[in-house]
Design a protein around this motif. Structure first.
Motif, PDB file in Angstrom:
ATOM      1  N   ASP A  83       0.861  -1.177   0.000  1.00 30.37           N
ATOM      2  CA  ASP A  83       0.000   0.000   0.000  1.00 30.37           C
ATOM      3  C   ASP A  83       0.899   1.228   0.000  1.00 30.37           C
ATOM      4  OD1 ASP A  83      -2.308  -1.473  -0.018  1.00 30.37           O
ATOM      5  OD2 ASP A  83      -2.543  -1.469   2.164  1.00 30.37           O
ATOM      6  N   ASP A  84       0.783   2.024  -1.048  1.00 31.47           N
ATOM      7  CA  ASP A  84       1.626   3.203  -1.207  1.00 31.47           C
ATOM      8  C   ASP A  84       0.790   4.468  -1.102  1.00 31.47           C
ATOM      9  OD1 ASP A  84       3.549   1.370  -1.674  1.00 31.47           O
ATOM     10  OD2 ASP A  84       3.990   1.982  -3.734  1.00 31.47           O
ATOM     11  N   VAL A  85       1.372   5.462  -0.494  1.00 26.63           N
ATOM     12  CA  VAL A  85       0.777   6.793  -0.502  1.00 26.63           C
ATOM     13  C   VAL A  85       1.752   7.707  -1.228  1.00 26.63           C
ATOM     14  CG1 VAL A  85       0.004   8.738   0.900  1.00 26.63           C
ATOM     15  CG2 VAL A  85      -0.455   6.406   1.653  1.00 26.63           C
ATOM     16  N   ARG A  86       1.279   8.387  -2.241  1.00 28.70           N
ATOM     17  CA  ARG A  86       2.165   9.244  -3.023  1.00 28.70           C
ATOM     18  C   ARG A  86       1.521  10.594  -3.259  1.00 28.70           C
ATOM     19  NH1 ARG A  86       0.762   9.716  -8.388  1.00 28.70           N
ATOM     20  NH2 ARG A  86      -0.821   8.249  -9.146  1.00 28.70           N
ATOM     21  N   TRP A  87       2.364  11.550  -3.571  1.00 28.75           N
ATOM     22  CA  TRP A  87       1.918  12.917  -3.844  1.00 28.75           C
ATOM     23  C   TRP A  87       1.576  13.036  -5.317  1.00 28.75           C
ATOM     24  CZ3 TRP A  87       0.367  17.296  -1.720  1.00 28.75           C
ATOM     25  CH2 TRP A  87       0.438  18.488  -2.453  1.00 28.75           C
ATOM     26  N   ASP A  88       0.378  13.490  -5.602  1.00 35.37           N
ATOM     27  CA  ASP A  88      -0.051  13.754  -6.974  1.00 35.37           C
ATOM     28  C   ASP A  88       0.118  15.244  -7.225  1.00 35.37           C
ATOM     29  OD1 ASP A  88      -1.664  14.442  -9.260  1.00 35.37           O
ATOM     30  OD2 ASP A  88      -2.556  12.444  -9.115  1.00 35.37           O
ATOM     31  N   ALA A  89       1.143  15.594  -8.007  1.00 34.53           N
ATOM     32  CA  ALA A  89       1.447  17.011  -8.225  1.00 34.53           C
ATOM     33  C   ALA A  89       0.310  17.721  -8.941  1.00 34.53           C
ATOM     34  CB  ALA A  89       2.746  17.148  -9.022  1.00 34.53           C
ATOM     35  N   GLY A  90      -0.359  17.008  -9.863  1.00 29.07           N
ATOM     36  CA  GLY A  90      -1.454  17.636 -10.601  1.00 29.07           C
ATOM     37  C   GLY A  90      -2.620  17.979  -9.708  1.00 29.07           C
ATOM     38  N   LYS A  91      -2.986  17.069  -8.815  1.00 27.38           N
ATOM     39  CA  LYS A  91      -4.110  17.293  -7.901  1.00 27.38           C
ATOM     40  C   LYS A  91      -3.685  17.979  -6.614  1.00 27.38           C
ATOM     41  CE  LYS A  91      -6.620  13.209  -9.569  1.00 27.38           C
ATOM     42  NZ  LYS A  91      -7.215  11.898  -9.181  1.00 27.38           N
ATOM     43  N   LEU A 123       1.535   6.268   6.513  1.00 28.77           N
ATOM     44  CA  LEU A 123       2.340   6.348   5.284  1.00 28.77           C
ATOM     45  C   LEU A 123       2.376   7.764   4.725  1.00 28.77           C
ATOM     46  CD1 LEU A 123       0.978   3.143   3.496  1.00 28.77           C
ATOM     47  CD2 LEU A 123       3.070   3.355   4.856  1.00 28.77           C
ATOM     48  N   ALA A 124       1.505   8.618   5.240  1.00 24.74           N
ATOM     49  CA  ALA A 124       1.357   9.945   4.649  1.00 24.74           C
ATOM     50  C   ALA A 124       2.579  10.821   4.863  1.00 24.74           C
ATOM     51  CB  ALA A 124       0.120  10.630   5.215  1.00 24.74           C
ATOM     52  N   ALA A 125       3.230  10.722   6.029  1.00 27.64           N
ATOM     53  CA  ALA A 125       4.354  11.618   6.339  1.00 27.64           C
ATOM     54  C   ALA A 125       5.455  11.509   5.293  1.00 27.64           C
ATOM     55  CB  ALA A 125       4.893  11.319   7.735  1.00 27.64           C
ATOM     56  N   GLN A 126       5.796  10.281   4.898  1.00 23.91           N
ATOM     57  CA  GLN A 126       6.848  10.115   3.902  1.00 23.91           C
ATOM     58  C   GLN A 126       6.405  10.668   2.547  1.00 23.91           C
ATOM     59  OE1 GLN A 126      10.106   9.015   4.312  1.00 23.91           O
ATOM     60  NE2 GLN A 126      10.219   9.880   2.252  1.00 23.91           N
ATOM     61  N   ALA A 159       7.184  16.463  11.958  1.00 29.00           N
ATOM     62  CA  ALA A 159       6.156  17.504  11.998  1.00 29.00           C
ATOM     63  C   ALA A 159       4.940  17.129  11.150  1.00 29.00           C
ATOM     64  CB  ALA A 159       6.747  18.829  11.511  1.00 29.00           C
ATOM     65  N   PHE A 160       5.112  16.214  10.201  1.00 30.20           N
ATOM     66  CA  PHE A 160       4.007  15.786   9.342  1.00 30.20           C
ATOM     67  C   PHE A 160       3.238  14.600   9.937  1.00 30.20           C
ATOM     68  CE2 PHE A 160       6.060  17.777   5.442  1.00 30.20           C
ATOM     69  CZ  PHE A 160       5.040  18.702   5.263  1.00 30.20           C
ATOM     70  N   SER A 161       3.643  14.150  11.084  1.00 24.85           N
ATOM     71  CA  SER A 161       2.978  12.997  11.686  1.00 24.85           C
ATOM     72  C   SER A 161       1.485  13.273  11.862  1.00 24.85           C
ATOM     73  CB  SER A 161       3.622  12.666  13.037  1.00 24.85           C
ATOM     74  OG  SER A 161       2.940  11.598  13.668  1.00 24.85           O
ATOM     75  N   GLY A 162       0.655  12.369  11.346  1.00 23.93           N
ATOM     76  CA  GLY A 162      -0.794  12.507  11.476  1.00 23.93           C
ATOM     77  C   GLY A 162      -1.426  13.422  10.469  1.00 23.93           C
ATOM     78  N   LYS A 163      -0.643  14.053   9.613  1.00 23.38           N
ATOM     79  CA  LYS A 163      -1.177  14.989   8.625  1.00 23.38           C
ATOM     80  C   LYS A 163      -1.291  14.294   7.261  1.00 23.38           C
ATOM     81  CE  LYS A 163       0.424  19.270  10.781  1.00 23.38           C
ATOM     82  NZ  LYS A 163       0.663  18.670  12.104  1.00 23.38           N
ATOM     83  N   THR A 164      -2.266  14.719   6.489  1.00 25.21           N
ATOM     84  CA  THR A 164      -2.457  14.139   5.150  1.00 25.21           C
ATOM     85  C   THR A 164      -2.474  15.217   4.082  1.00 25.21           C
ATOM     86  OG1 THR A 164      -4.876  14.219   5.421  1.00 25.21           O
ATOM     87  CG2 THR A 164      -3.739  12.164   6.063  1.00 25.21           C
ATOM     88  N   ARG A 165      -2.185  16.499   4.475  1.00 27.96           N
ATOM     89  CA  ARG A 165      -2.149  17.587   3.509  1.00 27.96           C
ATOM     90  C   ARG A 165      -0.933  18.462   3.808  1.00 27.96           C
ATOM     91  NH1 ARG A 165      -6.564  18.971   6.026  1.00 27.96           N
ATOM     92  NH2 ARG A 165      -5.941  21.174   5.993  1.00 27.96           N
TER      93      ARG A 165
END
Length: 869
Positions: A625-633, A661-664, A722-728
């Protein structure tokens, strides 16, 4: 021949005496001095040696055999008694052997198998100037053994053209030199005709030399292919029928020229009485021993000889009767070839040292002549580069892992980048574990004495016929392409080899190349104790299934939208030729690629069965299960991804983003977008600038690097928490960013930052004014700026300073209206020389503000004068 007839003879007593008192020695002796054969013999009865062996390292197989045969003959014995030799696939030693001549790979195996070197008293490195990787490694290992286990071990370095002073200093060793014996050699450059191929220039020069000079000819050519071409040209020049061709051309006997003529328009022809007394012989490392022996001996019937040699004749072997050298100025040296992942032989210009050594071969018995086939204006490099600086280092990395230490003393240290790349290859092959330690498989691979990629393939299967097929593939991958037509299918090469074994040679194949491959495959089967014969036929994927073990990083899957492109396990892409024989294959493994800026071009590959891959490479297939940043969205996406190493096989949405997985993923987004995407405040920017300034002004504080480059390189350390628990990204506020940046600096050090680089300073008016800390375009501190109204500094004689008084502020002196009047870092000089002019100009414009004649003693103020005053 008596040892006293060699030029090295007067120096032998000094060599013995030196080694009796010092364990290392550097010996310089010119070609023909006799160092190769006479030094080991002279040391046999040394007291420090006792009954131990001497190991003589020769870089080339021809030289190793020749030296052993010559020393044995001097002792009146056969090879394998007191003097023997060991080279790849050949062993001529016995329990009686006390001088063992070995090639470089053999020495490395001896050291790895027995670091104590029991029964060995001395290692002699001959022709060390050639600087082969195995020789450099052998010396580094021997020095390590001598330093830690065997102080009594003697190490001798010998050559004609080595940098003796540098090596003697490196080894902390005595240095001895032999004068040698040679005759003058006249050197000239033999011009090529316009657009003339090398082999035709060589033929003309040979004919000219035979007609002009006495004695035998030694012709230096880069490789077997060029030797064969020159042989054919000389044979074609013979008008008399019934000429016997040499084994190099595929027939049983050497060329005996009946007429060689017409070198230059004005060149005299060879006298008729000599037409039948000229013998042309090849000399290279692949010749059978008996043919090499024949070349290295004088002709029994006195006929003249033309020896066509690679650089094996450059040193360590003596050719009697040579009076003329013809030098093409070329040699084949190993270079790392990223297309194949191996070090391949490449034709390169020789060094000046090699050119001089080759020319010297003409002056052994009398005055000689040397013809150089390159323009006199061409300048050569003084010395050849060491292989360690220019070849692929996976094999070296494996040797170091087995030895257990990479902290060895190399004459030239291996490049760190190439060594790291070699270790990465070994981890993919299963030779090293994740920590870089040797595995049991890695030890077995090392024992095969070949490149780790091929070793991994040879050990991939225990089924006899599969092992035999792997031996064929090893021979194919190591050899030059036997096909004359372009094809990217490895199967066509193997099918040509199979046809050759059945007595049929495809019209587009090279017979001698296939014959060499067949011999190499037999040698591999013998090494692996494989009694099975390779199959007469095999499906193409059977080759690919084996080849995948050599190139797991080059396994590729066809792109779902573009069938001519493949995604590789190492993350790169490749593309096919338009007329590729592999078009439509869903999976393949590439043995050779041409790396280009975008996609690599496939040069050679075989299909591979995906069912076999899932069985043999099961650990490489993973679902995550991967979480990745979508630059377009500009948002995080959560996906379930199936992969084979770097190849994405399938992707589907995993729904809600997992905060774990969001922090990374957010860190990856920052790395992609840059630090500017974070919520910087002006105060925080200035704080980072203050830290960067103090790093330069007061390095003793030991402040961390907060440059953009350093911060991006350490995002996981300071920002990820600092990104722990954040998804944005926008969930991070300025105060959290500030806390993340300052988390690596303790409270005491933060106090010192405020002390030595304050945000504000008290001015004589009684107010605090801000200090700005700018950085230049390179991130280096510029002068700190204090912008303040001129009237607020009355009574202040000198420029304020910060950073414990080391750095003056750059004063931006402002008018009462806040406009710049003057920029200065020297307030005292401003009051003394410039203030009067400023006062004269400004007093009429700002009459309600004070402009005293004596600013030194005036009262500072930030206010205008009261009305009516």
């Amino acid at each position: 021949m008596s040892s006293t007839s060699f030029p090295i003879a007067p120096l032998l007593a000094d060599i013995r005496a030196s080694l009796a008192t010092h364990p290392r020695l550097v010996l310089e002796a010119p070609p023909g001095a006799g160092k190769t054969t006479q030094v080991p013999l002279a040391l046999l009865d040394a007291d420090w040696l006792g009954e131990q062996k001497i190991v003589l390292l020769e870089p080339r197989r021809v030289a190793a055999r020749s030296a052993a045969v010559f020393m044995a003959k001097q002792l009146g014995e056969d090879v394998g008694q007191t003097v023997g030799y060991r080279i790849r696939f050949e062993n001529k030693v016995s329990a009686k052997t006390r001088i063992e001549v070995v090639t470089e790979g053999i020495l490395t195996r001896m050291l790895q198998d027995d670091p104590l070197l029991e029964g060995i008293g001395a290692i002699v490195f001959d022709e060390f100037h050639e600087r082969h990787l195995s020789g450099d490694l052998g010396l580094a290992l021997a020095l390590d053994v001598q330093a830690g286990l065997r102080e009594d071990l003697r190490i001798v370095l010998m050559s004609a053209t080595l940098d003796g002073e540098k090596l003697a200093s490196f080894l902390d060793a005595p240095r001895l030199s032999s004068a040698g014996r040679s005759y003058p050699v006249a050197v000239s450059h033999f011009p090529a005709k316009r657009e003339e191929a090398l082999e035709h220039q060589v033929r003309r020069c040979v004919e000219h030399a035979l007609a002009t000079h006495p004695g035998d000819l030694l012709v230096f050519l880069p490789g077997q292919r060029e030797i064969a071409k020159v042989e054919r040209l000389l044979a074609a020049a013979l008008p008399v029928p019934g000429v016997l061709l040499s084994p190099q051309s595929g027939h049983p006997a050497p060329i005996r020229a009946r007429a060689i003529h017409g070198a230059l328009d004005a060149t005299p022809q060879v006298p008729a009485s000599q037409l039948s007394t000229i013998e042309v012989l090849p000399l290279h490392g692949e010749l059978p021993l008996e043919q090499q022996t024949h070349v290295l001996q004088a002709a029994a019937d006195g006929r003249r000889r033309v020896v066509l040699a690679t650089n094996v004749a450059e040193s360590s072997v003596t050719l009697p009767g040579v009076r003329v050298v013809i030098d093409a100025g070329l040699a084949r040296e190993p270079k790392f070839e990223p297309n194949s992942g191996f070090s391949r032989l490449e034709t390169v210009a020789i060094s000046q040292a090699s050119a001089d050594q080759r020319a010297g071969r003409a002056g052994r018995v009398a005055e000689g002549f040397a013809y150089r086939l390159w323009p006199q204006s061409q300048r050569l490099e003084p010395q050849r580069k060491p292989e360690i600086a220019q070849v692929e280092l996976a094999a070296l990395a494996l040797e170091l892992a087995v030895w257990g230490s990479s902290e060895l003393r190399f004459v030239d240290a291996p490049p760190s980048g190439a060594l790291a790349a070699g270790r990465e290859v070994l981890q993919r092959l299963g030779a090293l574990d994740a920590q870089g330690a040797i595995t049991a498989r890695g030890k077995r691979m090392l024992g095969l004495g070949t490149h780790p990629r091929l070793a991994a393939m040879l050990l991939a299967s225990g089924e006899p016929q599969q092992v035999a097929l792997a031996c064929d593939l090893a021979a194919l991958v190591e050899a030059r392409d036997p096909l004359r037509t372009r094809s990217d299918a490895l199967a066509q090469r193997w099918q040509a080899l199979a046809a050759f074994r059945n007595g049929r040679v495809p019209v587009d194949a090279n017979r001698s190349g296939l014959a060499a491959m067949d011999i190499a495959a037999k040698q591999w089967r013998r090494r692996l104790r494989c009694t099975a014969l390779p199959p007469a036929s095999a499906p193409a994927h059977a080759l690919g299934d084996l080849l995948a073990h050599a190139f797991p990083d080059r396994i590729g899957k066809q792109h779902p939208q573009d069938p001519k492109r493949y995604q590789l396990a190492n993350g790169r892409m490749l593309r096919l030729f338009d007329d590729s024989a592999l078009y439509g294959e869903p999976w393949l493994v590439a043995s050779e690629l041409r790396f280009e800026a975008k996609d690599a071009l496939l040069l050679r590959a075989a299909p591979v069965d995906d069912v076999y891959l899932r069985h043999a490479f099961a650990a490489h297939f993973q679902t995550s299960d991967d979480v990745r940043w979508d630059a377009g969205k500009r948002a995080l996406l959560s996906e379930r991804v199936e992969r084979f190493d770097g190849i994405v096989l399938a992707t589907k949405s995993a729904g809600k983003v997992d905060p774990a997985l969001a922090a990374q993923a957010l860190i990856d987004a920052v790395r992609d977008l840059g630090l500017g995407c974070l919520p910087w405040s002006e105060a925080l920017t200035q704080w980072c600038n203050r830290v960067q300034c103090l790093r330069v002004w007061m390095p003793e504080l030991g402040l961390p690097d907060l440059s953009d480059v350093a911060l991006l390189a350490t995002l996981e350390t300071w920002l990820k928490p600092a990104f722990s628990g954040k998804t944005r990204l926008d969930a991070l506020d300025p105060s959290e960013l500030s806390g993340a940046l300052k988390s690596g600096i303790n409270w005491s050090l933060r106090q010192r930052i405020d002390q030595f680089a304050p945000t504000h300073i008290n001015v004589p008016s009684g107010l605090q004014r801000a200090i700005e800390y700018p950085l230049d375009d390179h991130g280096q501190p510029a002068s700190p700026v204090l912008a303040v109204k001129l009237q607020e500094l009355f009574g202040l004689a000198h420029t304020p300073r910060i950073a414990d008084g080391r750095v003056p502020l750059l004063l931006h002196l402002l008018s009462p209206g806040g406009k710049p009047l003057q920029v200065t870092a020297d307030l005292h000089n401003f009051w003394a020389n410039t203030y009067a002019e400023v006062k004269k100009e400004m007093k009429g414009r700002y009459p309600r503000h004070p402009w005293p004649d004596d600013p030194w003693n005036a009262t500072a103020t930030h206010r205008a004068k009261p009305r009516g005053t």
